[in-house]
Design an enzyme around this catalytic site. Sequence first.
Site, PDB file in Angstrom:
ATOM      1  N   CYS A 118       0.841  -1.185   0.000  1.00  0.00           N
ATOM      2  CA  CYS A 118       0.000   0.000   0.000  1.00  0.00           C
ATOM      3  C   CYS A 118       0.893   1.260   0.000  1.00  0.00           C
ATOM      4  O   CYS A 118       1.997   1.234   0.513  1.00  0.00           O
ATOM      5  CB  CYS A 118      -0.942   0.095   1.191  1.00  0.00           C
ATOM      6  SG  CYS A 118      -2.008  -1.337   1.392  1.00  0.00           S
ATOM      7  N   ARG A 177       4.062  -0.548  -4.788  1.00  0.00           N
ATOM      8  CA  ARG A 177       3.862  -1.026  -3.420  1.00  0.00           C
ATOM      9  C   ARG A 177       2.538  -1.752  -3.236  1.00  0.00           C
ATOM     10  O   ARG A 177       2.273  -2.328  -2.180  1.00  0.00           O
ATOM     11  CB  ARG A 177       3.924   0.144  -2.443  1.00  0.00           C
ATOM     12  CG  ARG A 177       5.267   0.805  -2.384  1.00  0.00           C
ATOM     13  CD  ARG A 177       5.238   1.904  -1.364  1.00  0.00           C
ATOM     14  NE  ARG A 177       5.092   1.351  -0.030  1.00  0.00           N
ATOM     15  CZ  ARG A 177       6.085   1.227   0.838  1.00  0.00           C
ATOM     16  NH1 ARG A 177       7.271   1.629   0.514  1.00  0.00           N
ATOM     17  NH2 ARG A 177       5.878   0.721   2.023  1.00  0.00           N
ATOM     18  N   TRP A 208      -2.956  -2.766  -1.389  1.00  0.00           N
ATOM     19  CA  TRP A 208      -2.693  -4.203  -1.509  1.00  0.00           C
ATOM     20  C   TRP A 208      -3.563  -4.841  -0.439  1.00  0.00           C
ATOM     21  O   TRP A 208      -3.315  -4.672   0.758  1.00  0.00           O
ATOM     22  CB  TRP A 208      -1.214  -4.490  -1.260  1.00  0.00           C
ATOM     23  CG  TRP A 208      -0.804  -5.899  -1.524  1.00  0.00           C
ATOM     24  CD1 TRP A 208      -0.403  -6.418  -2.729  1.00  0.00           C
ATOM     25  CD2 TRP A 208      -0.711  -6.968  -0.570  1.00  0.00           C
ATOM     26  NE1 TRP A 208      -0.085  -7.748  -2.580  1.00  0.00           N
ATOM     27  CE2 TRP A 208      -0.259  -8.118  -1.273  1.00  0.00           C
ATOM     28  CE3 TRP A 208      -0.970  -7.082   0.792  1.00  0.00           C
ATOM     29  CZ2 TRP A 208      -0.065  -9.342  -0.648  1.00  0.00           C
ATOM     30  CZ3 TRP A 208      -0.778  -8.313   1.407  1.00  0.00           C
ATOM     31  CH2 TRP A 208      -0.326  -9.423   0.689  1.00  0.00           C
ATOM     32  N   ASN A 216      -2.017   2.518   5.942  1.00  0.00           N
ATOM     33  CA  ASN A 216      -1.182   1.340   5.660  1.00  0.00           C
ATOM     34  C   ASN A 216      -0.987   0.604   6.978  1.00  0.00           C
ATOM     35  O   ASN A 216      -0.772   1.239   8.006  1.00  0.00           O
ATOM     36  CB  ASN A 216       0.207   1.745   5.159  1.00  0.00           C
ATOM     37  CG  ASN A 216       0.177   2.289   3.755  1.00  0.00           C
ATOM     38  OD1 ASN A 216      -0.845   2.243   3.077  1.00  0.00           O
ATOM     39  ND2 ASN A 216       1.312   2.811   3.308  1.00  0.00           N
ATOM     40  N   GLY A 217      -0.978  -0.730   6.918  1.00  0.00           N
ATOM     41  CA  GLY A 217      -0.764  -1.518   8.136  1.00  0.00           C
ATOM     42  C   GLY A 217      -2.014  -2.304   8.475  1.00  0.00           C
ATOM     43  O   GLY A 217      -2.920  -2.440   7.640  1.00  0.00           O
ATOM     44  N   GLU A 239      17.139 -18.710  -5.909  1.00  0.00           N
ATOM     45  CA  GLU A 239      16.820 -17.368  -6.381  1.00  0.00           C
ATOM     46  C   GLU A 239      16.280 -17.421  -7.818  1.00  0.00           C
ATOM     47  O   GLU A 239      15.324 -16.716  -8.156  1.00  0.00           O
ATOM     48  CB  GLU A 239      18.075 -16.479  -6.276  1.00  0.00           C
ATOM     49  CG  GLU A 239      17.972 -15.089  -6.833  1.00  0.00           C
ATOM     50  CD  GLU A 239      16.888 -14.222  -6.184  1.00  0.00           C
ATOM     51  OE1 GLU A 239      16.270 -14.632  -5.200  1.00  0.00           O
ATOM     52  OE2 GLU A 239      16.640 -13.125  -6.721  1.00  0.00           O
ATOM     53  N   LYS A 282      12.602 -16.060  -8.847  1.00  0.00           N
ATOM     54  CA  LYS A 282      12.409 -15.016  -9.879  1.00  0.00           C
ATOM     55  C   LYS A 282      11.412 -15.496 -10.918  1.00  0.00           C
ATOM     56  O   LYS A 282      10.496 -14.776 -11.300  1.00  0.00           O
ATOM     57  CB  LYS A 282      13.726 -14.686 -10.609  1.00  0.00           C
ATOM     58  CG  LYS A 282      14.729 -13.812  -9.968  1.00  0.00           C
ATOM     59  CD  LYS A 282      14.347 -12.396  -9.681  1.00  0.00           C
ATOM     60  CE  LYS A 282      13.581 -12.273  -8.400  1.00  0.00           C
ATOM     61  NZ  LYS A 282      14.287 -11.998  -7.213  1.00  0.00           N
ATOM     62  N   GLU A 340       7.748 -15.854  -9.554  1.00  0.00           N
ATOM     63  CA  GLU A 340       7.157 -14.550  -9.216  1.00  0.00           C
ATOM     64  C   GLU A 340       6.574 -13.829 -10.420  1.00  0.00           C
ATOM     65  O   GLU A 340       5.486 -13.269 -10.345  1.00  0.00           O
ATOM     66  CB  GLU A 340       8.270 -13.630  -8.684  1.00  0.00           C
ATOM     67  CG  GLU A 340       8.290 -13.412  -7.238  1.00  0.00           C
ATOM     68  CD  GLU A 340       9.326 -12.367  -6.856  1.00  0.00           C
ATOM     69  OE1 GLU A 340       8.948 -11.445  -6.157  1.00  0.00           O
ATOM     70  OE2 GLU A 340      10.505 -12.479  -7.262  1.00  0.00           O
ATOM     71  N   HIS A 373      16.877 -37.725  -3.940  1.00  0.00           N
ATOM     72  CA  HIS A 373      16.058 -37.994  -2.745  1.00  0.00           C
ATOM     73  C   HIS A 373      14.600 -37.594  -2.960  1.00  0.00           C
ATOM     74  O   HIS A 373      13.839 -37.515  -2.003  1.00  0.00           O
ATOM     75  CB  HIS A 373      16.636 -37.261  -1.539  1.00  0.00           C
ATOM     76  CG  HIS A 373      18.041 -37.681  -1.221  1.00  0.00           C
ATOM     77  ND1 HIS A 373      18.358 -38.944  -0.781  1.00  0.00           N
ATOM     78  CD2 HIS A 373      19.221 -37.017  -1.333  1.00  0.00           C
ATOM     79  CE1 HIS A 373      19.671 -39.037  -0.610  1.00  0.00           C
ATOM     80  NE2 HIS A 373      20.219 -37.872  -0.945  1.00  0.00           N
ATOM     81  N   LYS A 399       5.728  -4.690  -3.425  1.00  0.00           N
ATOM     82  CA  LYS A 399       7.172  -4.543  -3.244  1.00  0.00           C
ATOM     83  C   LYS A 399       7.625  -4.742  -1.805  1.00  0.00           C
ATOM     84  O   LYS A 399       8.499  -5.526  -1.540  1.00  0.00           O
ATOM     85  CB  LYS A 399       7.607  -3.163  -3.759  1.00  0.00           C
ATOM     86  CG  LYS A 399       9.102  -2.935  -3.717  1.00  0.00           C
ATOM     87  CD  LYS A 399       9.835  -3.888  -4.640  1.00  0.00           C
ATOM     88  CE  LYS A 399      11.335  -3.691  -4.627  1.00  0.00           C
ATOM     89  NZ  LYS A 399      12.007  -4.838  -5.267  1.00  0.00           N
TER      90      LYS A 399
HETATM   91  O1  M6R Z   1      12.515  -5.776   1.176  1.00  0.00           O
HETATM   92  P1  M6R Z   1      12.997  -7.148   1.546  1.00  0.00           P
HETATM   93  O2  M6R Z   1      14.332  -7.455   0.958  1.00  0.00           O
HETATM   94  O3  M6R Z   1      12.960  -7.412   3.004  1.00  0.00           O
HETATM   95  O4  M6R Z   1      11.954  -8.129   0.872  1.00  0.00           O
HETATM   96  C1  M6R Z   1      11.985  -9.502   1.109  1.00  0.00           C
HETATM   97  C2  M6R Z   1      11.128 -10.239   0.134  1.00  0.00           C
HETATM   98  O5  M6R Z   1       9.787  -9.849   0.271  1.00  0.00           O
HETATM   99  C3  M6R Z   1      11.577  -9.985  -1.298  1.00  0.00           C
HETATM  100  O6  M6R Z   1      12.911 -10.324  -1.497  1.00  0.00           O
HETATM  101  C4  M6R Z   1      10.699 -10.761  -2.297  1.00  0.00           C
HETATM  102  O7  M6R Z   1      10.926 -12.131  -2.153  1.00  0.00           O
HETATM  103  C5  M6R Z   1      10.992 -10.268  -3.702  1.00  0.00           C
HETATM  104  N1  M6R Z   1       9.768  -9.977  -4.368  1.00  0.00           N
HETATM  105  C6  M6R Z   1      11.818 -11.203  -4.491  1.00  0.00           C
HETATM  106  O8  M6R Z   1      11.998 -10.827  -5.798  1.00  0.00           O
END
Ligand code: M6R
Length: 607
Positions: A2, A27, A73, A99-100, A480, A484, A487, A503, A602
């Site tokens: 948000c 955000r 969000w 927000n929150g 990672e 990626k 996501e 395994h 984000k």
């Molecule tokens: O802002 P942060 O690095 O704490 O965020 C952590 C995760 O939310 C963040 O890395 C998320 O997994 C990303 N969208 C990955 O691309």
Amino acid sequence: MCGIVGYAGPRRAVPVLLEGLKRLEYRGYDSAGIAIGDEGRLAVVKRVGKIAVLRNAVPKELPGSWGIGHTRWATHGGVTEANAHPHLDSSGKVAVVHNGIIENYRALRNMLEREGVCFASETDSEVIPHLVARYYEGDLEQAVKAALSHLEGTYGIAVVHADEPGRIIGARNGSPLVVGVGSGEMFLASDVTAMIAHTKQVVYLSDGEVVAIDPSGFRTTDRDDRPVAKKVDEVAWELGSIEKGDFACYMEKEIFEQPESVARALGGRLESAEATAKLGGLNLDRRQLRQVGRVRVIAAGTSWHAGLVGAQLLESMARIPASAELASELRYRNPVVEKDSLWFAVSQSGETADTLYALREIQRKGGTVLGICNVVGSTIARESDGGIYVHSGPEIAVASTKAFTSQLAAFYLFTLLMARMRDLSHAEGAHFSAALAGVPGKIAETLRCRDLVQALAKKYARSENFLFLGRGLMYPIALEGALKLKEISYAHAEGCAAGEIKHGPIALVAPEVPSIFLVPDDELREKTISNMREIKARGGPVIAVGVEGDAEVAAIADDFVPTPRMDPRFYPFTMVVPLQLFAYFVALELGRDIDQPRNLAKSVTVE
Ligand code: M6R
């Protein structure tokens, strides 16, 4: 998650708020709305969807020179216009963006309903305007403070009242809020990106603080009305760093910025004469650093993957036992906080709730926590006992790329520092330091694989399942790569330790399931090659990200992406790049919304 923006000044508020919301859209982007004050009334427009939908719905010449806006969000209540912010009290005179999460909203809602209040949404946030109205006696700031005394949970809020022209009250508890100081105009936002086009002079609010702004300035107090003196900071980056330039989207731009962003993370921190690193913000002297018996990293998502690399490196080079753990898990399992452990909270945004709450839990038990953050002035950066800023510059795409390689840089610097205080010789330190200084150049060379990776993405984009495999330092890189891809393309992808496939995961291998192997020329190369052969023997297609000139690996794999040869300890920096590009091009091929993938946002400020 948000975004909040507020404006009070001489200009028409609508374009300022819509522009601010557009910059905050990363955000959260389920729905959005604005409330504009003019001549004793508030005009409220809300829409489901992105800011463009809201922009089309707002009357072109809507007057009013003060107001608030929000991009959402969803947490409590579905994605509907009624649940979008701003929320109003029953008279329509008080508007609030939030927000929150208000944890006790059920009890508050019941109380207000018993008093005759009718609610228009399913949100937790709507209790706030009704509470403010309950206490309003001609002074919005006092009414907000009275309302805050009821709230449990987290909030960053901006509140306006139709009868108080040009005034916005903000309050913060666990959700960021920044004041922007202009000339004859003032801004309020959850993130400086919303106001950087207008001012670089900002004031970061702390938890428990309340701010009242109007075009002439601001006043900060605590919730009990005691004045709080605040310092005005200058934002160090330029508007250009949050614009896409010639790139199609932010993710592509941020991938290609990595040579510069890693160079910034390293900038001025390598001490060649002593073959060590200089990290001014740790707030620990040599004696304290030498006493560290264990390093423990907490983080989420991509930042956790950086922590996994960092922990392996620290253990192997500095010979300090080290581990990395998901913050969301650590917090609730009552961890043992050993006296000689040094903790790192890693977070690009510095606002991730899981990481922040884990940090507080560790500090409560006496642990020292250093932050590795990108966003200057963020909550984790401020609450940690010291730390390392990674200086990636603003990262706008939801999928984190440049922050990851800069977080790696922070760990490599810290490892060099610690290793040189222990067993690493000057000569070994100098070798490591030179290789680290060369990383930005190696990333630039790696980026030349762009067209090759795009062709591979076209070839494999329709696959529904992918495996990413690596050993040692490449295991976190496999995790990672998988994160990626899932996501932003929504394909199912699993990152596995290559040695683990026998395994279980090998049961997934089939002609329609590509396996992406990371094969550096390190001491585990032969083992990884054996794992590649196991997949090939079962009819699975193999893409290998390897080292240029490695004919054996190229011959086994169906497709081969060469990366520049380097000291094997540094391959995490380069081998992640083809995986970032692969995810990007697969998502592009599938027509996905790359910068704002579905269901994500984000910075994740809820647990
Ligand atoms: O802002 P942060 O690095 O704490 O965020 C952590 C995760 O939310 C963040 O890395 C998320 O997994 C990303 N969208 C990955 O691309």
